[in-house]
Write a protein that holds these residues in place. Structure first.
Motif, PDB file in Angstrom:
ATOM      1  N   PHE A  26       3.394  -4.728  -8.992  1.00 39.86           N
ATOM      2  CA  PHE A  26       3.278  -5.199  -7.606  1.00 39.86           C
ATOM      3  C   PHE A  26       1.822  -5.530  -7.313  1.00 39.86           C
ATOM      4  N   ARG A  27       1.542  -6.783  -7.079  1.00 45.07           N
ATOM      5  CA  ARG A  27       0.172  -7.251  -6.887  1.00 45.07           C
ATOM      6  C   ARG A  27      -0.192  -7.462  -5.428  1.00 45.07           C
ATOM      7  N   GLY A  28       0.709  -7.118  -4.522  1.00 51.42           N
ATOM      8  CA  GLY A  28       0.434  -7.295  -3.102  1.00 51.42           C
ATOM      9  C   GLY A  28      -0.540  -6.254  -2.572  1.00 51.42           C
ATOM     10  N   ILE A  29      -1.090  -6.549  -1.416  1.00 52.79           N
ATOM     11  CA  ILE A  29      -1.997  -5.621  -0.737  1.00 52.79           C
ATOM     12  C   ILE A  29      -1.217  -4.948   0.390  1.00 52.79           C
ATOM     13  N   TYR A  30      -1.335  -3.640   0.501  1.00 51.18           N
ATOM     14  CA  TYR A  30      -0.672  -2.861   1.548  1.00 51.18           C
ATOM     15  C   TYR A  30      -1.551  -1.691   1.926  1.00 51.18           C
ATOM     16  N   GLY A  31      -1.267  -1.082   3.050  1.00 54.14           N
ATOM     17  CA  GLY A  31      -1.921   0.176   3.417  1.00 54.14           C
ATOM     18  C   GLY A  31      -1.364   1.248   2.501  1.00 54.14           C
ATOM     19  N   MET A  32      -2.197   1.822   1.655  1.00 54.82           N
ATOM     20  CA  MET A  32      -1.720   2.779   0.654  1.00 54.82           C
ATOM     21  C   MET A  32      -1.326   4.100   1.319  1.00 54.82           C
TER      22      MET A  32
END
Length: 180
Positions: A26-32
């Motif tokens: 998963f290469r997306g950016i999210y709030g971890m």
């Protein structure tokens, strides 16, 4: 009414089984929601081990300071430059889910890079197959894969003894009440 609900639809971990396949990276950016920070004195060696041995990929790099690694969604590791690292692995570990078909290849990849870094695989009473790896930074990593559950097997009996009833185990319909 229970405060617990089945949340498998938000997890990247597939249902256990002999044909389970891992999700795509998963290469997306999210709030971890959670992540691990690992200090390293040798960023290149650390990135090499984590990518070639443990199966992570570089999401992004802040040169000279940080490399953000990931395997699946929500499996994030930040390697950070540090003047020194612990001389031995702590008692604490961090676990990363995988599928059964990944356990042996990941263990062998880590052994090829650092022959004495791997313990296992071993099967657990809670129905997983685990490999413990000590990284170059002395982080203790557990790669864990759920095994298909035999409702009449030893693991199902163990889980039932701690209050988790498997579907088809002969007691009700597998409704775990407060554990569901």
């Amino acid at each position: 009414m229970s405060d617990h609900f089945n949340a498998f639809e938000i997890s990247p971990v597939p249902a256990p089984g002999p044909d389970a396949t891992p999700p795509e990276p998963f290469r997306g950016i999210y709030g971890m929601p959670a992540f691990v920070t690992v200090p390293t004195g040798d960023m290149a060696a650390s990135v090499d081990f984590w990518t070639r041995g443990l199966g992570f990929f570089e999401l992004f790099t802040v040169p000279g300071r940080l490399v953000h690694l990931r395997r699946w969604a929500f499996q994030d590791v930040l390697l950070v430059t540090a003047a020194d690292v612990p001389e031995r692995a702590p008692a604490m570990s961090v676990g990363f889910a995988c599928v059964l078909s990944q356990v042996e290849p990941l263990a062998e990849a880590c052994r090829a890079l650092r022959p004495d870094s791997v313990e296992g695989p071993r099967d657990t009473p809670w129905n997983t197959r685990d490999v413990t790896v000590i990284t170059p930074e002395n982080a203790r990593i557990v790669l864990t894969a759920a095994k298909p559950l035999d409702p009449a097997g030893e693991e199902a009996r163990y889980l039932e003894a701690v209050g988790i009833v498997a579907p088809g185990a002969g007691r009700g319909d597998g409704d775990n009440g407060e554990h569901a």
